[in-house]
Enzyme design. Sequence first.
Site, PDB file in Angstrom:
ATOM      1  N   GLU A   1      23.889  41.773   7.602  1.00 62.54           N
ATOM      2  CA  GLU A   1      22.958  42.890   7.621  1.00 62.54           C
ATOM      3  C   GLU A   1      22.918  43.590   8.987  1.00 62.54           C
ATOM      4  O   GLU A   1      22.723  42.932  10.018  1.00 62.54           O
ATOM      5  CB  GLU A   1      21.557  42.398   7.220  1.00 62.54           C
ATOM      6  CG  GLU A   1      20.482  43.479   7.189  1.00 62.54           C
ATOM      7  CD  GLU A   1      20.820  44.635   6.289  1.00 62.54           C
ATOM      8  OE1 GLU A   1      21.253  44.413   5.154  1.00 62.54           O
ATOM      9  OE2 GLU A   1      20.672  45.796   6.735  1.00 62.54           O
TER      10      GLU A   1
ATOM     11  N   HIS B   1      17.356  42.732   9.446  1.00 59.76           N
ATOM     12  CA  HIS B   1      17.083  44.033   8.837  1.00 59.76           C
ATOM     13  C   HIS B   1      15.941  44.697   9.609  1.00 59.76           C
ATOM     14  O   HIS B   1      14.989  44.022  10.018  1.00 59.76           O
ATOM     15  CB  HIS B   1      16.680  43.824   7.366  1.00 59.76           C
ATOM     16  CG  HIS B   1      16.680  45.091   6.554  1.00 59.76           C
ATOM     17  ND1 HIS B   1      15.760  46.097   6.745  1.00 59.76           N
ATOM     18  CD2 HIS B   1      17.498  45.510   5.568  1.00 59.76           C
ATOM     19  CE1 HIS B   1      16.008  47.075   5.907  1.00 59.76           C
ATOM     20  NE2 HIS B   1      17.061  46.760   5.179  1.00 59.76           N
TER      21      HIS B   1
ATOM     22  N   THR C   1      23.441  48.910   2.378  1.00 58.11           N
ATOM     23  CA  THR C   1      24.122  47.645   2.041  1.00 58.11           C
ATOM     24  C   THR C   1      24.963  47.788   0.773  1.00 58.11           C
ATOM     25  O   THR C   1      26.087  47.291   0.712  1.00 58.11           O
ATOM     26  CB  THR C   1      23.086  46.516   1.781  1.00 58.11           C
ATOM     27  OG1 THR C   1      22.137  46.513   2.837  1.00 58.11           O
ATOM     28  CG2 THR C   1      23.773  45.166   1.703  1.00 58.11           C
TER      29      THR C   1
ATOM     30  N   ASP D   1      27.520  45.447   7.600  1.00 59.15           N
ATOM     31  CA  ASP D   1      27.435  46.417   6.486  1.00 59.15           C
ATOM     32  C   ASP D   1      27.293  47.873   6.954  1.00 59.15           C
ATOM     33  O   ASP D   1      27.877  48.780   6.373  1.00 59.15           O
ATOM     34  CB  ASP D   1      26.345  46.030   5.466  1.00 59.15           C
ATOM     35  CG  ASP D   1      24.927  45.994   6.031  1.00 59.15           C
ATOM     36  OD1 ASP D   1      24.744  46.113   7.268  1.00 59.15           O
ATOM     37  OD2 ASP D   1      23.985  45.827   5.216  1.00 59.15           O
ATOM     38  N   HIS D   2      26.523  48.093   8.029  1.00 60.91           N
ATOM     39  CA  HIS D   2      26.281  49.460   8.513  1.00 60.91           C
ATOM     40  C   HIS D   2      25.552  49.369   9.833  1.00 60.91           C
ATOM     41  O   HIS D   2      25.210  48.265  10.282  1.00 60.91           O
ATOM     42  CB  HIS D   2      25.459  50.276   7.502  1.00 60.91           C
ATOM     43  CG  HIS D   2      24.234  49.544   7.027  1.00 60.91           C
ATOM     44  ND1 HIS D   2      23.111  49.371   7.811  1.00 60.91           N
ATOM     45  CD2 HIS D   2      23.984  48.886   5.864  1.00 60.91           C
ATOM     46  CE1 HIS D   2      22.221  48.671   7.151  1.00 60.91           C
ATOM     47  NE2 HIS D   2      22.715  48.340   5.965  1.00 60.91           N
TER      48      HIS D   2
END
Length: 407
Positions: free
Chosen positions: A38, A195, A80, A254-255
């Site tokens: 994450e 997150h 995600t 993921d990003h």
Amino acid sequence: DGSELADIQNYIHSNKVEPNEELFGAAKGKNLVIISMESTQGFVINRKINGKEITPFLNNFIKESFYFDNLYHQTGQGKTSDAEFLVENSLYPLGRGAVFFTNPQNTYFATPRILAEQGYYTAAMHANNKSFWNRDLMYKSLGYNRYYHLLDYKVTQENSIGWGLKDQDFFDQSLLHIKQMPRPFYAKLITLTNHFPYILDEENQFIDEFNSSSKTLNRYFPTVRYTDEALKDFIQGLKDSGLYDDTVIVLYGDHYGISENHNEAMGQYLGKEITPFEEVQLQKVPVIIHVPGEKGKTISRASGQVDLKPTILHLLGIKSAVGLEFGNDLLSPDKQDFAVLRGGNFVTRDYIYTKDTCYSKSTGQPADPHVCKPFIEKANLELQYSDQIVYGDLLRFFGKNSKQKSQ
Ligand code: GP9
Ligand code: MN
């Protein structure tokens, strides 16, 4: 009627490179574990806070793995889920909305389906409500045999923080499920603790927060460090249960986790001004592929999440039969430097294109716009073709029963 497919197929065919001959099938028949990390950006790798490494485990793990340090996330609003879509289909997510919500009933030839056809047991694992990002529906289309979701985990107040189950508990419980799976298996695990807004309890804080005007950036480092520890324990768990030598392990960020709103604080941390040129490069995410028996190697070609599917399948000795994929094998000697971000910005070997400006990678200064022009066209065409496939559900023309070739 599918006639637009001819152009798309021509484009893909002319951009395809041959797999790495020596590594094709190097992990044939092995289990596959993919972990979505994450909000993990590349800049944390090999960096410190007050003298302490942010990712001590990853920093070691990359030494014995293929490590891609110039690979970009290509996600859009689906975050995600967009990353999952990229990694398993080698197609781009959409420019607007989340493809998991807009096109969950399409035909896909995704990694789980391909591996299931090869006799793998395929499972997605994530301790969130099963319908979050429409995963319960989408995972069926992607070909998962099983989705271990919130109700498959023991989640209590004690083992939760922020968005839910702490990563360490998530991995512990996931390993119990994994040990029960038929072999070979493909398990995808999605972490959660790192997150936004990066909340962590004291006992899990192994490094200091950063000290800047951005509380978000300050808190980001201890939560990244926490997930790094959880990953370490999970990999040790795989070793202890005898799975490690029989399993290919893929980790990917993921990003981004820190948006451009925090550029000033980020600039303080990195010791340089975050210009648009730097901002694009902050979209790099770490990608690590551990293949049993293979030595570590860092690969620095510009590339994207879209390249992961062919890379992973080739290691497992599988060639995609349908082949409608925009990515290329990252281990191929012929892989070109190219990564298009979902907004149309891109990175090549020599240039970075953002905010309608073509920058020279070596100087960071604007370059003659003409040198970027062919790449602007390629970037737009590629995104447009991918959108056509998704919006038109074009993969359905290849039949629900199209089998993959194993070599
Ligand atoms: C939620 C998790 C986080 O299940 O995947 O989602 P994000 O907000 O990063 O897309
Ligand atoms: Mn995410």
